[in-house]
Design a protein around this motif. Structure first.
Motif, PDB file in Angstrom:
ATOM      1  N   CYS A 175     -11.099 -14.130  -0.170  1.00 33.45           N
ATOM      2  CA  CYS A 175     -12.340 -14.106   0.629  1.00 33.45           C
ATOM      3  C   CYS A 175     -13.495 -13.451  -0.135  1.00 33.45           C
ATOM      4  N   ARG A 176     -13.286 -13.098  -1.390  1.00 34.15           N
ATOM      5  CA  ARG A 176     -14.252 -12.263  -2.113  1.00 34.15           C
ATOM      6  C   ARG A 176     -15.640 -12.889  -2.204  1.00 34.15           C
ATOM      7  N   PHE A 177     -15.728 -14.200  -2.378  1.00 30.91           N
ATOM      8  CA  PHE A 177     -17.041 -14.812  -2.568  1.00 30.91           C
ATOM      9  C   PHE A 177     -17.890 -14.734  -1.307  1.00 30.91           C
ATOM     10  N   VAL A 178     -17.235 -14.544  -0.153  1.00 30.25           N
ATOM     11  CA  VAL A 178     -17.958 -14.392   1.113  1.00 30.25           C
ATOM     12  C   VAL A 178     -18.140 -12.915   1.456  1.00 30.25           C
ATOM     13  N   LEU A 179     -17.085 -12.129   1.304  1.00 30.36           N
ATOM     14  CA  LEU A 179     -17.117 -10.726   1.737  1.00 30.36           C
ATOM     15  C   LEU A 179     -17.597  -9.759   0.663  1.00 30.36           C
ATOM     16  N   GLY A 180     -17.549 -10.164  -0.587  1.00 25.52           N
ATOM     17  CA  GLY A 180     -18.030  -9.298  -1.662  1.00 25.52           C
ATOM     18  C   GLY A 180     -17.278  -7.983  -1.746  1.00 25.52           C
ATOM     19  N   LYS A 181     -18.011  -6.887  -1.825  1.00 28.31           N
ATOM     20  CA  LYS A 181     -17.414  -5.565  -1.998  1.00 28.31           C
ATOM     21  C   LYS A 181     -16.559  -5.136  -0.803  1.00 28.31           C
ATOM     22  N   TYR A 182     -16.780  -5.768   0.349  1.00 28.53           N
ATOM     23  CA  TYR A 182     -16.003  -5.401   1.538  1.00 28.53           C
ATOM     24  C   TYR A 182     -14.515  -5.755   1.387  1.00 28.53           C
ATOM     25  N   CYS A 183     -14.216  -6.630   0.413  1.00 25.34           N
ATOM     26  CA  CYS A 183     -12.810  -6.961   0.150  1.00 25.34           C
ATOM     27  C   CYS A 183     -12.029  -5.734  -0.309  1.00 25.34           C
ATOM     28  N   ASP A 184     -12.730  -4.790  -0.916  1.00 27.34           N
ATOM     29  CA  ASP A 184     -12.066  -3.602  -1.451  1.00 27.34           C
ATOM     30  C   ASP A 184     -12.065  -2.446  -0.455  1.00 27.34           C
ATOM     31  N   GLY A 185     -12.660  -2.666   0.713  1.00 27.86           N
ATOM     32  CA  GLY A 185     -12.741  -1.597   1.705  1.00 27.86           C
ATOM     33  C   GLY A 185     -11.786  -1.802   2.861  1.00 27.86           C
ATOM     34  N   ILE A 186     -12.158  -1.233   4.008  1.00 31.53           N
ATOM     35  CA  ILE A 186     -11.298  -1.275   5.188  1.00 31.53           C
ATOM     36  C   ILE A 186     -11.065  -2.717   5.661  1.00 31.53           C
ATOM     37  N   LEU A 187     -12.117  -3.558   5.591  1.00 30.51           N
ATOM     38  CA  LEU A 187     -11.981  -4.940   6.046  1.00 30.51           C
ATOM     39  C   LEU A 187     -10.939  -5.683   5.220  1.00 30.51           C
ATOM     40  N   GLY A 188     -10.982  -5.503   3.905  1.00 26.72           N
ATOM     41  CA  GLY A 188     -10.011  -6.146   3.028  1.00 26.72           C
ATOM     42  C   GLY A 188      -8.603  -5.668   3.305  1.00 26.72           C
ATOM     43  N   ARG A 189      -8.455  -4.361   3.550  1.00 27.36           N
ATOM     44  CA  ARG A 189      -7.126  -3.811   3.851  1.00 27.36           C
ATOM     45  C   ARG A 189      -6.588  -4.373   5.165  1.00 27.36           C
ATOM     46  N   LEU A 190      -7.486  -4.526   6.145  1.00 25.55           N
ATOM     47  CA  LEU A 190      -7.080  -5.075   7.435  1.00 25.55           C
ATOM     48  C   LEU A 190      -6.618  -6.520   7.285  1.00 25.55           C
ATOM     49  N   ILE A 191      -7.362  -7.300   6.510  1.00 31.87           N
ATOM     50  CA  ILE A 191      -6.988  -8.697   6.276  1.00 31.87           C
ATOM     51  C   ILE A 191      -5.602  -8.776   5.642  1.00 31.87           C
ATOM     52  N   ASP A 192      -5.331  -7.926   4.668  1.00 28.23           N
ATOM     53  CA  ASP A 192      -4.035  -7.952   3.982  1.00 28.23           C
ATOM     54  C   ASP A 192      -2.902  -7.511   4.897  1.00 28.23           C
ATOM     55  N   LEU A 193      -3.162  -6.537   5.759  1.00 31.35           N
ATOM     56  CA  LEU A 193      -2.138  -6.106   6.714  1.00 31.35           C
ATOM     57  C   LEU A 193      -1.829  -7.216   7.718  1.00 31.35           C
ATOM     58  N   LEU A 194      -2.883  -7.891   8.192  1.00 30.89           N
ATOM     59  CA  LEU A 194      -2.691  -9.015   9.114  1.00 30.89           C
ATOM     60  C   LEU A 194      -1.890 -10.128   8.441  1.00 30.89           C
ATOM     61  N   ALA A 195      -2.190 -10.370   7.159  1.00 29.60           N
ATOM     62  CA  ALA A 195      -1.497 -11.418   6.419  1.00 29.60           C
ATOM     63  C   ALA A 195      -0.010 -11.103   6.276  1.00 29.60           C
ATOM     64  N   VAL A 196       0.299  -9.859   5.953  1.00 30.21           N
ATOM     65  CA  VAL A 196       1.707  -9.474   5.790  1.00 30.21           C
ATOM     66  C   VAL A 196       2.444  -9.565   7.119  1.00 30.21           C
ATOM     67  N   PHE A 197       1.789  -9.128   8.192  1.00 29.25           N
ATOM     68  CA  PHE A 197       2.429  -9.217   9.510  1.00 29.25           C
ATOM     69  C   PHE A 197       2.674 -10.670   9.888  1.00 29.25           C
TER      70      PHE A 197
END
Length: 507
Positions: A175-197
């Protein structure tokens, strides 16, 4: 700094440990409070399907349309890798690994009997006859839109891995091209946790739904009446050992296992087609069902039953789109990783040719064999299902109508076991990559991390089997997990299109 300490620092402990605790907690809930847990699952499922059903349907149809657009547009010319790269695997090896990673064991399970689920539904009566429509919906629910989910995301992940050479092999990175630096923050971590679940939920649903059939096959073969739950759990553990062993041998082990699976699979289909006594009926009904599905494709994809006369889309179509969404966490990543050297067009169209064709052939042959037996009066599988709702007993009954049934039972058991092993070692490989902060393109996760994921993937299925969850509640696990993942899938597609457009402008 020694290598062990270096690898430890590369591990993303948050993405690794939190899902582990969540799975342990869910296992405790299903073990200690099975009835209450199943009630909660059912309530959440009703809210999501009844209120937000259109959400799942729009995403499903939209992804399919995007897949066609990408394959015929300028984006289709992009090579997943260096511009002069050649495919790493032959078409058969690539297709075999792709197909077996994509719910192949479930395809075999449902192919025998899914038409029965629809034949007893009031919606089929509204539409017409069982002959005309019971065989159409299995083809619709398992072909174009489901594989569209896989293939669009596969090229997005393949582009990320092989073209952009990104070392962060996670959902958020796509999602980096849309979210930019937010991929490395809380939003990115949330996305990855949702993906693993979601990955764990999809795995649990698949294992829990179809593995009990293998237990029934054992009882039938050896004429015993062993406890189904115990046998199922033992099979789960043995399968875990098999796919763990294969995974520790890397992609070479997965490739060999996948090729073996596909050969066994088509051997089974050929036997039923040629020796089941329904060859002409299978071919003619399959041809008619395929034509009816294509002719009514958009109507089937947008049907919502707004007056809830039967709630058919809420019970089935929405579940299936959710089911494929949760599997989009692992399978497209795997397809993208093995597609290096292929163009985007080759990956999408080749995936449709191998994946969709294999799926359709399975449902047409196995499904229409049993449908033919039913409509000719040679068997009454519908009555068996209506009496106790036991689909496993129905499938055993179907196989028993074939000549040399014991041979078919052995073939089904071995094929399902190898399908499971192949599917889940590819999932465990993707999950292992998720546990790392950074992982270069040709670098593999540590064996201990792979082993942890192999164990993690088996825990929730065992808990669901132990709690005797119904098919409806098992489906609910996927529907719930897919709700947030659907939005992430849309983000990934938009990000890929924007990034790919920039890449083409750089040529």
């Amino acid at each position: 700094m020694d290598n062990k300490e270096y690898n430890s620092r590369k591990i993303d402990w948050m993405i690794t440990v939190i899902p582990l605790f969540i799975i342990i907690l869910l296992c405790i809930c299903f073990g200690v409070m099975p009835e209450q847990s199943n009630i909660v699952l059912g309530q959440i499922r009703f809210i999501l399907c009844d209120t937000f059903g259109v959400y799942y349907l729009v995403i499903g149809l939209g992804i399919f349309i995007v897949s066609i657009f990408i394959s015929i547009s300028k984006y289709g010319n992009i090579v997943l890798g260096k511009k002069d790269a050649k495919p790493k695997y032959s078409f058969f090896s690539w297709g075999a690994m792709m197909f077996t990673a994509g719910l192949a064991a479930d395809i075999l399970f449902y192919s025998f009997s899914e038409w029965i689920l629809y034949a007893t539904d009031p919606h089929i009566i509204e539409m017409g006859s069982i002959q005309d429509w019971a065989g159409v919906y299995p083809l619709f629910h398992w072909s174009l839109i489901p594989w569209g989910f896989y293939l669009v995301l596969a090229v997005a992940f393949g582009f990320m891995l092989h073209v952009r050479k990104r070392e962060k092999q996670k959902y958020s990175e796509a999602c980096r091209f849309v979210l930019g630096k937010y991929c490395d923050g809380i939003l990115g971590r949330l996305i990855d946790l949702l993906a693993v679940f979601a990955l764990l939920a999809g795995t649990a649903t698949t294992f829990s739904l179809a593995t009990p059939l293998m237990a029934r096959v054992i009882n039938e073969l050896f004429h015993v009446n062993l406890n189904g739950t115990v046998v199922t759990i033992v099979i789960l553990l043995i399968t875990c050992v098999v796919y763990t062993y294969s995974l520790l041998h890397g992609l070479k082990g997965i490739n060999i296992l996948a090729r073996s699976c596909v050969i066994l699979f088509f051997l089974l289909l050929t036997y039923v087609l040629l020796f089941g006594g329904k060859t002409q009926y299978i071919i003619e009904t399959g041809f008619s069902s395929l034509g009816r599905m294509l002719q009514n494709f958009f109507e089937l994809a947008t049907y919502t039953d707004p007056q809830r006369t039967t709630s058919f889309p809420q019970n089935w179509t929405i579940f299936y789109w959710a089911y494929w969404m949760v599997w989009c966490v692992a399978t497209p990543f795997f397809i993208g990783s093995i597609s290096e050297g292929r163009t985007v067009r080759q990956t999408i169209l080749g995936g449709y040719v191998f994946g969709v064709t294999s799926t359709l052939v399975s449902f047409i042959i196995l499904g229409n064999y049993s449908l033919g037996k039913q409509l000719s009066g040679e068997a009454d599988f519908i009555s068996i299902y209506q009496q106790n709702g036991d689909l496993y007993e129905v499938i055993v009954g179907i196989i028993n109508t074939l000549p040399y049934a014991d041979f078919v039972f052995v073939l089904v058991f071995v094929t399902m076991a190898t399908f499971y092993a192949t599917s889940f070692n590819s999932i465990a490989l993707v999950g292992s990559c998720y546990s790392y902060r950074r992982l270069s393109e040709n670098e593999e996760p540590n064996s201990s991390v792979k082993l942890m994921w192999c164990i993690l993937l088996i825990l929730l299925p065992i808990a669901l089997v132990f709690s005797n969850s119904s098919m409806n509640n098992l489906q609910s696990v996927s529907i719930i997990a897919a709700f947030p993942i659907g939005a992430v899938v849309v983000l990934i597609v938009i990000s890929f299109l924007k990034d790919a457009k920039k890449y083409l402008e750089e040529w």
